[in-house]
Design an enzyme around this catalytic site. Structure first.
Site, short mmCIF file in Angstrom:
data_model
loop_
_atom_site.label_atom_id
_atom_site.label_comp_id
_atom_site.label_asym_id
_atom_site.label_seq_id
_atom_site.Cartn_x
_atom_site.Cartn_y
_atom_site.Cartn_z
CE LYS A 110 -2.40 1.38 3.83
NZ LYS A 110 -1.79 2.69 4.15
CD GLU A 179 -5.86 7.54 8.00
OE1 GLU A 179 -5.08 6.93 7.24
OE2 GLU A 179 -5.62 7.78 9.20
#
Ligand code: KIV
Length: 262
Positions: A110, A179
């Site tokens: 990621k 996020e």
């Protein structure tokens, strides 16, 4: 679990659950759980090493955490974070980092953002490395934000995150972590993408959720993010168990005859 399962889950409307993990002992427990995936997050810098941000973790530390988790998490899909700047120094340097994390046993990597490292994402995908994106609040940019702040609250900022999500999908990422963005924005991005979104502080409209394991276990004594939920009071349980051990040692009831060798 595989990247194909992530895509099928989205098309079948099945929600995905992920948690972070940084060590062998917890990975063995997660292997017994039904969670769909484990992230060896660079949040290890903060959760495991006590740093103020994720910037302090390096590739070697991420390799060690990844290897420990992979040893314990038999059968689980493991994603490893590319540390701060490790994907901003050109394709060769990024591939070297991905090589280290993938040979430590990760099934995917990621990385945060997309602008300026599109070539890196593309080359990793073309090299057979599954890549997960990470948009919205990118913790590695904490100093640019001036703190850990919700992103995408105004029109331009929101449109920019929508644009980056589309770019990451086009480059071949298999999922995107969103996020700390408004729930409505996360929902809009989720509806626009073919690949799943995994939210943290991004509301219920994402295709899946991820939490830091120690947060969901209630291990954090002094801070509880608004978006997180404590599914147990881990800190109380640990402090209480150690206090009972201390008492047993000091009052002479531990160890017992059964706990001693003849
Ligand atoms: O490092 C991490 O824990 C993460 C999650 C917040 C998604 O990137």
């Amino acid at each position: 679990m595989s990247i194909q399962n992530f895509l099928h889950a989205k098309s079948e409307g099945r929600r995905l659950s992920m948690v972070t993990c940084y060590d062998y002992t917890f990975a063995r427990l997660l292997a017994k759980s039904p969670v769909d995936g484990i992230l060896v997050g660079d949040s290890a810098a903060m959760v495991m090493h006590g740093h103020a941000s994720t910037l302090s973790i390096n590739v070697e530390m991420m390799r060690l955490h990844t290897e420990a988790v992979v040893h314990g998490a038999a059968g689980k899909f493991v994603v490893a974070d590319m540390p701060f700047l490790s994907f901003r120094k050109g394709i060769a340097a990024a591939l070297d980092t991905a090589h280290i994390l993938m040979t430590a046993g990760a099934h995917a990597v990621k990385l945060e953002g997309v602008d300026g490292h599109e070539d890196v994402v593309q080359r990793m995908v073309q090299s057979g490395i599954p890549v997960m994106g990470h948009l919205g609040m990118q913790p590695q940019s904490v100093h640019a934000y001036g703190g850990f702040r919700v992103q995408g609250r105004n029109g331009d900022a929101a449109r920019d995150i929508v644009r980056q999500a589309a770019a990451l999908e086009k480059l071949g990422t298999f999922a995107i972590v969103l996020e700390c963005i408004p729930a409505t924005l996360a929902q809009e991005i989720t509806a626009a993408l073919r690949i799943p979104t995994i939210g943290i502080g991004a509301g219920a409209g994402c295709d899946g959720q991820i939490l830091v394991l120690q947060d969901l276990l209630g291990m954090n004594v002094d801070f509880q993010p608004k978006f997180s939920r404590q599914f147990m009071k881990g800190s109380c349980a640990v402090v209480d168990a150690v206090a009972r051990y201390d008492e047993a040692v000091k009052n002479g009831t531990f160890p017992s005859t059964e706990e001693s060798y003849s």
